[in-house]
Design a protein around this motif. Sequence first.
Motif, PDB file in Angstrom:
ATOM      1  N   UNK A   1      36.142  40.229  29.077  1.00  0.00           N
ATOM      2  CA  UNK A   1      35.467  40.656  30.304  1.00  0.00           C
ATOM      3  C   UNK A   1      33.955  40.619  30.155  1.00  0.00           C
ATOM      4  N   UNK A   2      33.463  40.740  28.933  1.00  0.00           N
ATOM      5  CA  UNK A   2      32.019  40.617  28.705  1.00  0.00           C
ATOM      6  C   UNK A   2      31.547  39.187  28.960  1.00  0.00           C
ATOM      7  N   UNK A   3      32.444  38.221  28.780  1.00  0.00           N
ATOM      8  CA  UNK A   3      32.109  36.812  28.973  1.00  0.00           C
ATOM      9  C   UNK A   3      32.554  36.273  30.319  1.00  0.00           C
ATOM     10  N   UNK A   4      33.297  37.083  31.095  1.00  0.00           N
ATOM     11  CA  UNK A   4      33.823  36.647  32.399  1.00  0.00           C
ATOM     12  C   UNK A   4      34.635  35.354  32.254  1.00  0.00           C
ATOM     13  N   UNK A   5      35.623  35.390  31.371  1.00  0.00           N
ATOM     14  CA  UNK A   5      36.464  34.216  31.170  1.00  0.00           C
ATOM     15  C   UNK A   5      37.333  33.961  32.399  1.00  0.00           C
ATOM     16  N   UNK A   6      37.667  32.705  32.702  1.00  0.00           N
ATOM     17  CA  UNK A   6      38.384  32.379  33.942  1.00  0.00           C
ATOM     18  C   UNK A   6      39.881  32.666  33.876  1.00  0.00           C
ATOM     19  N   UNK A   7      40.479  32.835  35.065  1.00  0.00           N
ATOM     20  CA  UNK A   7      41.926  32.988  35.234  1.00  0.00           C
ATOM     21  C   UNK A   7      42.501  34.175  34.472  1.00  0.00           C
ATOM     22  N   UNK A   8      41.724  35.251  34.423  1.00  0.00           N
ATOM     23  CA  UNK A   8      42.146  36.469  33.724  1.00  0.00           C
ATOM     24  C   UNK A   8      41.666  37.715  34.464  1.00  0.00           C
ATOM     25  N   UNK A   9      41.541  37.643  35.764  1.00  0.00           N
ATOM     26  CA  UNK A   9      40.839  38.709  36.488  1.00  0.00           C
ATOM     27  C   UNK A   9      41.476  40.085  36.300  1.00  0.00           C
ATOM     28  N   UNK A  10      42.804  40.173  36.273  1.00  0.00           N
ATOM     29  CA  UNK A  10      43.434  41.486  36.089  1.00  0.00           C
ATOM     30  C   UNK A  10      43.279  41.936  34.644  1.00  0.00           C
ATOM     31  N   UNK A  11      43.458  41.036  33.716  1.00  0.00           N
ATOM     32  CA  UNK A  11      43.273  41.363  32.298  1.00  0.00           C
ATOM     33  C   UNK A  11      41.844  41.840  32.053  1.00  0.00           C
ATOM     34  N   UNK A  12      40.864  41.163  32.630  1.00  0.00           N
ATOM     35  CA  UNK A  12      39.472  41.570  32.483  1.00  0.00           C
ATOM     36  C   UNK A  12      39.248  42.961  33.077  1.00  0.00           C
ATOM     37  N   UNK A  13      39.858  43.211  34.223  1.00  0.00           N
ATOM     38  CA  UNK A  13      39.754  44.527  34.846  1.00  0.00           C
ATOM     39  C   UNK A  13      40.304  45.609  33.920  1.00  0.00           C
ATOM     40  N   UNK A  14      41.480  45.343  33.342  1.00  0.00           N
ATOM     41  CA  UNK A  14      42.109  46.322  32.445  1.00  0.00           C
ATOM     42  C   UNK A  14      41.265  46.558  31.205  1.00  0.00           C
ATOM     43  N   UNK A  15      40.748  45.479  30.615  1.00  0.00           N
ATOM     44  CA  UNK A  15      39.995  45.631  29.379  1.00  0.00           C
ATOM     45  C   UNK A  15      38.633  46.282  29.611  1.00  0.00           C
ATOM     46  N   UNK A  16      38.042  46.060  30.769  1.00  0.00           N
ATOM     47  CA  UNK A  16      36.833  46.816  31.112  1.00  0.00           C
ATOM     48  C   UNK A  16      37.179  48.294  31.256  1.00  0.00           C
ATOM     49  N   UNK A  17      38.343  48.558  31.834  1.00  0.00           N
ATOM     50  CA  UNK A  17      38.804  49.939  31.979  1.00  0.00           C
ATOM     51  C   UNK A  17      39.035  50.621  30.649  1.00  0.00           C
ATOM     52  N   UNK A  18      39.476  49.870  29.643  1.00  0.00           N
ATOM     53  CA  UNK A  18      39.690  50.446  28.306  1.00  0.00           C
ATOM     54  C   UNK A  18      38.392  51.051  27.780  1.00  0.00           C
ATOM     55  N   UNK A  19      37.275  50.357  27.981  1.00  0.00           N
ATOM     56  CA  UNK A  19      36.011  50.873  27.465  1.00  0.00           C
ATOM     57  C   UNK A  19      35.556  52.111  28.237  1.00  0.00           C
ATOM     58  N   UNK A  20      35.761  52.120  29.554  1.00  0.00           N
ATOM     59  CA  UNK A  20      35.438  53.321  30.323  1.00  0.00           C
ATOM     60  C   UNK A  20      36.323  54.487  29.940  1.00  0.00           C
ATOM     61  N   UNK A  21      37.612  54.228  29.775  1.00  0.00           N
ATOM     62  CA  UNK A  21      38.553  55.267  29.357  1.00  0.00           C
ATOM     63  C   UNK A  21      38.175  55.819  27.986  1.00  0.00           C
ATOM     64  N   UNK A  22      37.769  54.937  27.075  1.00  0.00           N
ATOM     65  CA  UNK A  22      37.387  55.369  25.733  1.00  0.00           C
ATOM     66  C   UNK A  22      36.252  56.382  25.787  1.00  0.00           C
TER      67      UNK A  22
END
Length: 255
Positions: A150-171
């Motif tokens: 999600x830091x790199x905004x990789x393509x075709x992973x929008x939900x995965x990127x959303x979840x992994x950004x959420x992991x850092x906020x949750x942490x």
Amino acid sequence: MSYAIYPSLTGKSVVVTGGGSGIGAAIVEAFARQGARVSFIDVAESESRELQTRLEGCAYAPRFYRCDLRDIDAIDCVFNEIDTLAGPIEVLVNNAANDDRHTFEEVAPAYWDDRIAVNLRHQFFCAQRAAAGMKRAGKGVILNLGSISWHLALPNLSIYLTAKAGVEGMTRGLARDLGRSGIRVNAIVPGAVRTPRQMQLWQSPDTETKLIGDQCLPQRIEPEHVARMALFLASDDGERCSGREYFVDAGWYGA
């Protein structure tokens, strides 16, 4: 080569989710070889059984538990059994995830809910369950696995990127909420790790060349590199580390 031994991990009750293969398997092995009592959770039975057999010679042979982490009630049952057999959980490594590709247009509500359950929701509820015993002990460690994606905004992973950004906020939220109870919470953010799944599904000679060129260090990241970070953060050597993200990405800035 010689790597650190952490006496503070000896005998610790450690739980690793998604521990049957890839990064998770490397984390299971690393803790087991430190003398920890490792319990690991996965849905991949054959790979998990093979790992369990391979590590039987450790001071404490790791125990495998089959559990679909989308089932919150099942998580509670497994954690109860772990508490009974290995003692109260002292270290939780929230590693389980799945980075299936998807296009923005094809996402339906049911798929969204499933991907969030696979990649984010269980981390919160596993932490909630493990933290209850950690609070009674007045200490504990929770490590959540994020992703460079999600830091790199990789393509075709929008939900995965959303979840992994959420992991850092949750942490950060959990680190604040649990810190007064002596519980440390951190996120480990792997880069492009050379796991069998990644090599089979997403990598080719051309992408390998570009990937290495985009990293500051021109070497591939192996699962054990991520495991070494987990060992440090779980040990007493990392006792003043909490609420932060620790990157193991060889300095990857390209996309």
